[in-house]
Design a protein around this motif. Structure first.
Motif: not given
Length: 644
Positions: A587-594
Motif C-alpha cells: 500500500i503506497k501512502l503517497d496520499f498522506l500530507d507532505e
C-alpha cells in the motif's frame, strides 16, 4: 470511429460560430463530451445523446441514449422540432454536509438548455450538464398550466454488449446480489439502480443512476427486456406495495424530471464521486447542529426478538457504553417489552448510561403485508406529529422506518413527509426495506442512512449468504455505496443462524469500507468483548463520517482497498473475495500530507480466519506498508499524525 472524433472536435471548435448537427458539451476538465444528435436541426426528427470520454484518445462509451416522454395528452419524442439552445454556462457546486464520503463537496459542470416543440407547439426543454465526473440531464415542461399523467419515459441507454456490467435483479427492497456479465452472458430482465459498466477497452467506467427525485415523479428502474443491449427506464410495477398507489406519475406544469445521472471516469473516480448529491436540491434547513452521526449497538441480528427483552436491551446499552458508541437501537416489538421492564424502564436505563436511543417503526398501511408492531404510527401527518411529540419528550434521537415496498409516486411522497415532519422535531431518520439513495440527504440532512442492500441480516435468511458475502462485499463499494449511505449493519464476528466465511480481518475492514453516518454494529456483546484490545480500540475510534475518500486499489468482485480521512487522521480498510489465494498487498501512502510522520497501527489477518496480526510502524508519504490477507481476508490501518 476516427471520423466521429473529428466531427466532435470540429463542432467544439466552432461552437460559437454555428450549430453543428451534433450539439457538443464538454466538461470543464475536457475529459467528458456529451453530444446531442438531432436528425436535422431545422426539421422534425429523432434526438438522442452520445457520451464520449477522453483518456489518451476520445472513446465513445455510450453510443446512444434515447430521449422522450409520452404524456397523457401528447407525444414528446419522435416529432420534436429543435428551436434553439442556450450558450454553455458554468455550474460550480460547493457545499458542505455533516456526513458522507466527503465533508466539503466541490464539482464543476458546463450546462446548456435545448428547446424543442412538438407538432402541437407544446414545449419540451432538455437540460444537459457535463460534469468533471459525469453527465446529467433532465426534462422540463416550461408551460405554466396543466396537470397530466406521464404514460412513459423513453430514456434508454444503449450499451455495447462487449462492456462488462455489474447489475442487481430488480426487487422492491433493493436487497439482491450483484452479478457480472458481458457478451453472450447478458440476461434480459428488470434491474435495480445503480448499474456499473466497464468499457470494452477497460479504460473507462460508468455508473447509471438518478437523482433529485421529488414529489412530482416516481422512482424508476432499468429494463433490457425489449432489447438486450438497451436499458430503458421503467416505472414501478402496479403490483408493488400490494397494488396500492398508481405506477404512472401525475405531474402539474411547470415541471422538471429527476436528473438522469451517468458517473464517468476511472474506477477511483466512480468511488470518490458525489455527483448524486451534487445535482440534488440544497437543504432549506436553517441549522443542522442537531444532526449527530455515530455508531449504534443493534440487537436484532443476534436476537431476532431482542427488543422484547428488557435485559437484552440493557446488555446492548452496556455494549454501547463500553465501546464509546453514542446510540443503541430499539428494534421491532419495543411496544411489547417484558422480562424486567417496559419501554419507559428501558429508556430510563439507556439515558442513565449517557446513551441515546433510536427506535424502529413499521411504515404501516395497506402497502405492506408485514404485521410487526408498532404499526401505522408514521402513516399520517397527525400520527407522526403525535408520535414525534412523545419521542421528543422521551429523549429519542431518531427513528428507523421499515417496509415501504414501492417506489411509486405516493410512496415517494410518504418518504418525504416523514423526513419533513421529523425535522420539525429535530429527529433523525433512516429507512429500511426501502429505496436506493437519490440525493435526498443533501435536501434533508436528517436522513442518516438507508438499507437498500443485502446486508449482514441475510446471514439469518438462509445459507447462501455465507458463500456469497465475500464477493458481494467487494462489489458494494463500487456500486450501491457509491450513491449514498448504506446500512449494511456490518462487523460481525460470531455466527448468527448461518456462519461467516469471511475472516475477522475482513469483518473489521467493513467499518471503513462501508459508509453510513449511522453505523450499526450488529454483533452480540460478547462478539466485541472477546476482541483483542487493538481491534476493540479500532472500533471505538473509527469515525462514521469522513472528510475525504480515496480508492487505493481494487476491482469489483475481487478485492478493494480504500482510505478515508477524518481531520488529520486516515483509516484504511481492505478485503479480498478470493476463495483460493492468499494475497500480499503493498500500500503506497503517497496520499498522506507532505512533511508529516504518522503512527500506523496495522490490524490484519493472523494465522487463521479468527485471528489477528498486529504491527505498529512510523511512516510518511514516501513509505509503503505490506499487508498479507488470508482467503476471504482483510485488514485495517489507522494513520494518526505524530506530534513531534
Amino acid at each position: 470511429m476516427k471520423l466521429k472524433i473529428i466531427v466532435l472536435l470540429f463542432a467544439l471548435l466552432n461552437w460559437s460560430q454555428s450549430w453543428s448537427q451534433n450539439i457538443i458539451l464538454q466538461s470543464p476538465n475536457k475529459k467528458i463530451i456529451t453530444g446531442l444528435h438531432v436528425a436535422d436541426l431545422n426539421t422534425k426528427g429523432e434526438c438522442y445523446l452520445q457520451v464520449s470520454y477522453k483518456v489518451n484518445q476520445i472513446i465513445e462509451i455510450i453510443p446512444k441514449i434515447n430521449l422522450g416522454i409520452l404524456r397523457s395528452d401528447q407525444d414528446f419524442s419522435k416529432e420534436l422540432r429543435f428551436l434553439k439552445a442556450t450558450k454553455p454556462k458554468l455550474i460550480n457546486d460547493r457545499y458542505e454536509l455533516p456526513f458522507g464520503k466527503k465533508s466539503v463537496r466541490e464539482n464543476s459542470a458546463n450546462e446548456i438548455t435545448v428547446f424543442f416543440e412538438n407538432p402541437s407547439k407544446a414545449k419540451l426543454n432538455l437540460i444537459i450538464r457535463t460534469y468533471n465526473d459525469g453527465i446529467t440531464f433532465r426534462y422540463e415542461f416550461p408551460e405554466k398550466k396543466g396537470s397530466f399523467i406521464i404514460n412513459d419515459e423513453l430514456t434508454a441507454y444503449q450499451i455495447p454488449k462487449e462492456n462488462k456490467r455489474w447489475l442487481e435483479k430488480w426487487n422492491p427492497a433493493n436487497e439482491g446480489l450483484y452479478a457480472s456479465s458481458s457478451d453472450d452472458k447478458i440476461l434480459q430482465q428488470e434491474w435495480c439502480y445503480p448499474a456499473l459498466f466497464n468499457s470494452s477497452d477497460k479504460s473507462c467506467w460508468f455508473l447509471l443512476h438518478e437523482a433529485d427525485l421529488n414529489r412530482t415523479y416516481c422512482g424508476t428502474k432499468l429494463s433490457n427486456t425489449t432489447d438486450i443491449n438497451t436499458y430503458k427506464l421503467t416505472f414501478p410495477d402496479q403490483q408493488d406495495a400490494r397494488g396500492t398507489g398508481e405506477s404512472k406519475p401525475k405531474i402539474s406544469l411547470p415541471w422538471k424530471s429527476p436528473w438522469r445521472v451517468i458517473t464517468i471516469g476511472s474506477l477511483g473516480a466512480i468511488v470518490e464521486s458525489t455527483l448524486i448529491d451534487d445535482v440534488s436540491t440544497p437543504t432549506a434547513f436553517k441549522t443542522t447542529d442537531w444532526v449527530k452521526p455515530g455508531k449504534v449497538s443493534w440487537n436484532y441480528w443476534s436476537s431476532n426478538h431482542g427488543t422484547k427483552d428488557y435485559k437484552i436491551v440493557c446488555k446492548f446499552t452496556d455494549l454501547a457504553l463500553e465501546m464509546n458508541w453514542p446510540y443503541t437501537l430499539l428494534d421491532w416489538e419495543w411496544d411489547a417489552m417484558a422480562n424486567g421492564g417496559n419501554l419507559e424502564d428501558a429508556l430510563k436505563y439507556i439515558h442513565s448510561k449517557g446513551i441515546k436511543p433510536l427506535m424502529w417503526y413499521n411504515s404501516g398501511g395497506d402497502h405492506t403485508w408485514v404485521p410487526s408492531t408498532p404499526k401505522d404510527r408514521m402513516l399520517t401527518h397527525k400520527n407522526r406529529v403525535e408520535e414525534f411529540t412523545k419521542l421528543k419528550k422521551l429523549g429519542v434521537a431518531g427513528v428507523k422506518v421499515d417496509f415501504f415496498e414501492s417506489e411509486k409516486q405516493d410512496m415517494i411522497n410518504y418518504y418525504l413527509d416523514i423526513l419533513e415532519d421529523a425535522a420539525q422535531f429535530e429527529i433523525m431518520v433512516y429507512f429500511h426495506g426501502c429505496i436506493v439513495p437519490r440525493g435526498w440527504s443533501r435536501t434533508y440532512p436528517n436522513l442518516m442512512t438507508y438499507e437498500a442492500v443485502r446486508g449482514a441480516e441475510w446471514y439469518n435468511n438462509g445459507p447462501d449468504f455465507s458463500t456469497t458475502a465475500p464477493e458481494h462485499n467487494t462489489i458494494l463499494p463500487f456500486t450501491r455505496n457509491v450513491v449514498g449511505a448504506m446500512d449494511y449493519t456490518p462487523v460481525t464476528f460470531t455466527s448468527s443462524q448461518f456462519p461467516h466465511h469471511t475472516s475477522y480481518g475482513h469483518e473489521l475492514a467493513l467499518s471503513v469500507l462501508f459508509e453510513s453516518p449511522f453505523q450499526h454494529f450488529a454483533d452480540r456483546p460478547e462478539g466485541y468483548y472477546q476482541l483483542p484490545d487493538e481491534a476493540k480500540n479500532f472500533l471505538k475510534e473509527v469515525p462514521t463520517t469522513w472528510d475525504a475518500t480515496k480508492l487505493i486499489d481494487g476491482y469489483p468482485g475481487k478485492d478493494v482497498i480504500m482510505a478515508r480521512r477524518k481531520g488529520g487522521s486516515w483509516y484504511i480498510g481492505g478485503i479480498s473475495a478470493s476463495e483460493r489465494e492468499e494475497l500480499t498487498k503493498e500500500i503506497k501512502l503517497d496520499f498522506l500530507d507532505e512533511g508529516i510522520d504518522y503512527r500506523a497501527v496495522v490490524i490484519a489477518d493472523g494465522k487463521h480466519d479468527k485471528a489477528f496480526s498486529f504491527q505498529v510502524l512510523e511512516v510518511n508519504k514516501d513509505k509503503t506498508i505490506e499487508v498479507k490477507l488470508l482467503r476471504r481476508g482483510g485488514f485495517v490501518i489507522s494513520l494518526i499524525p505524530i506530534n513531534k
